[in-house]
Design an enzyme around this catalytic site. Structure first.
Site, mmCIF file in Angstrom:
data_model
loop_
_atom_site.group_PDB
_atom_site.id
_atom_site.type_symbol
_atom_site.label_atom_id
_atom_site.label_comp_id
_atom_site.label_asym_id
_atom_site.label_seq_id
_atom_site.Cartn_x
_atom_site.Cartn_y
_atom_site.Cartn_z
ATOM 1 N N VAL A 154 0.825 -1.203 0.000
ATOM 2 C CA VAL A 154 0.000 0.000 0.000
ATOM 3 C C VAL A 154 0.861 1.257 0.000
ATOM 4 C CG1 VAL A 154 -1.638 1.344 1.385
ATOM 5 C CG2 VAL A 154 -2.037 -1.087 1.010
ATOM 6 N N GLU A 155 1.977 1.224 0.714
ATOM 7 C CA GLU A 155 2.808 2.420 0.830
ATOM 8 C C GLU A 155 3.548 2.767 -0.460
ATOM 9 O OE1 GLU A 155 3.267 4.730 3.094
ATOM 10 O OE2 GLU A 155 1.818 3.884 4.493
ATOM 11 N N SER A 156 4.064 1.773 -1.174
ATOM 12 C CA SER A 156 4.879 2.098 -2.359
ATOM 13 C C SER A 156 4.684 1.111 -3.500
ATOM 14 C CB SER A 156 6.364 2.138 -1.980
ATOM 15 O OG SER A 156 6.836 0.830 -1.677
#
Length: 437
Positions: A154-156
């Site tokens: 989700v972050e990157s």
């Protein structure tokens, strides 16, 4: 139901999804630290000095005046001079801090892009590649490998999208202009200390406009507190070392209160007539209470099982209100929430983690007749728009202003509500026309 995010960290993969419909005004929360700001929809980012912002201070004078404060925080004069002597401002970051978005994001749009089959498949491939590091991090910190990988995804998008703003330039600008300069000055000074220690090079320190960087988008101060050297090379490198990034994320969740062997939560059925308006993540009650109220797991299995007991506390989360999916959530959900203080974000991590474990996604229907689309479906919409002669740029699954404008034209032509959303209705209609040709 429109989801107004209570707080949102500007990690780049999340923002790439939010750019498809725009986002609500939000409070910027980065790794649990709150900064007043608003969301933006610019995510295919490249550092640029193009800006409409009129600076209130002389940048070079401001940077010079910050030197003594930086030294008081542990930055050597030589380090400060080396990295600031040629530093120039990028006032576009102030535009993004001040950006007033025109849309809000429905949670079904938010989740459909963040937790799609493509991200699940990519997650499984990356988990296989880094199985040893994930298993070691899981064993050491008590956080499931799938949860660690879900944050990464989700972050990157597993390191594919990490941001391109030079941190010194972005944080230096935010230290001299705009709201919460004191907060950003702390991050600016910490970035200089990271360089001073030699953990990372200046070229590596690129990320979001607000300063988050690396595979799992740590702010510099969070890096300083919680990053770990997991590959044994003597450096804490969240940019080039996936093992360091994964273990640092597990360490973050552990310190945030993750309870090993316990679930984040699960989807439930709630008896008709039970008012969910007063419930929520914070208003936890015993599982015995929920069982007595007739709450059941969505799959029909017992609510109390595994390490859970009747006294275990859980809150009832209904992110789309009375008529949408509902969840009982535990302390581990709060740990996910602490990474980026938005319940929608925590739910995305939880859902992706479940999917990576082979579990089903959300079972109950969202209260909409126009569900969200996956990234693959958004690329298909863009391809169909190009076929109809619209100049929307690249087919990348990011529904920006040009794509939204083209969708509105097609919606108007087809007699649909002109929302500009890349939902299932416009996809179905454009598909049908394409097949008739």
């Amino acid at each position: 139901m429109m989801v107004r995010f209570a707080a949102l960290k500007f990690n780049v993969a999340v923002m790439s999804i939010l750019s498809t419909t725009g986002v609500a005004n939000a409070q910027l929360t980065i790794n649990g630290q709150s900064v007043q700001g608003t969301s933006n929809n610019a995510i295919t980012i490249a550092s640029s000095n193009t800006s409409n912002y009129q600076p209130q201070n002389n940048f070079q004078s401001c940077i010079a005046n910050l030197r003594s404060r930086a030294i008081a925080k542990g930055v050597s004069g030589a380090t400060y001079d080396r990295y600031t002597q040629s530093l120039t401002p990028d006032y576009s970051v102030i535009d993004k801090l001040n950006y007033q978005p025109e849309f809000s994001t429905d949670i079904w749009d938010y989740l459909s892009g963040l937790v799609d089959q493509e991200r699940v498949d990519d997650g499984r491939k990356n988990m296989a590649q880094y199985r040893s590091a994930l298993n070691r991090a899981s064993s050491q910190y008590g956080v499931p490998a799938e949860t660690i990988a879900a944050v990464w995804g989700v972050e990157s998008n597993y390191g594919d999208i990490s941001g391109k703003y030079p941190l010194l330039q972005a944080l230096g600008t935010l230290s001299c202009e705009g709201r919460r300069q004191s907060y950003f000055r702390g991050e600016f000074f910490t970035t200089l200390k990271i360089l001073q220690r030699g953990d990372l090079s200046e070229d590596q320190l690129k990320g979001s406009w607000a300063g988050a960087f690396g595979h799992t988008q740590f702010m510099p101060s969070t890096y300083d507190r919680l990053a770990v050297d997991f590959d044994g090379d003597g450096r804490r490198d969240l940019v080039s070392s996936v093992p360091d990034a994964l273990a640092s994320t597990a360490n973050f969740l552990d310190k945030a209160g993750w309870q090993s062997g316990m679930p984040w939560g699960f989807e439930v059925n709630v008896p008709g007539g039970y008012y969910v308006g007063g419930e929520g993540r914070r208003n936890k009650k015993s599982l015995s209470y929920w069982v007595n109220k007739g709450v059941k797991r969505i799959d029909g299995s017992p609510v109390i099982q595994g390490n859970l007991s009747g006294s275990t506390k859980a809150g009832l989360l209904a992110p789309a209100g009375e008529n949408g999916p509902k969840f009982l959530v535990f302390k581990n959900f709060d740990a996910l929430y602490s990474y980026n203080a938005a319940e929608s974000y925590a739910l995305a991590i939880a859902m992706l983690s479940d999917r990576l474990q082979g579990k089903s996604g959300i079972q109950a229907a969202w209260p909409t007749d126009d569900p969200g689309t996956s990234r693959a479906e958004r690329r298909e919409i863009q391809t169909l728009l190009l076929q109809r002669g619209h100049d929307i740029g690249d087919v990348d699954g990011l529904i920006g202003s040009k794509s939204r404008a083209a969708i509105q034209v097609e919606q108007r032509r087809l007699g649909l509500a002109t929302t500009g959303r890349a939902g299932q209705r416009i996809l179905t209609a454009l598909r049908a026309e394409s097949l008739m040709k």
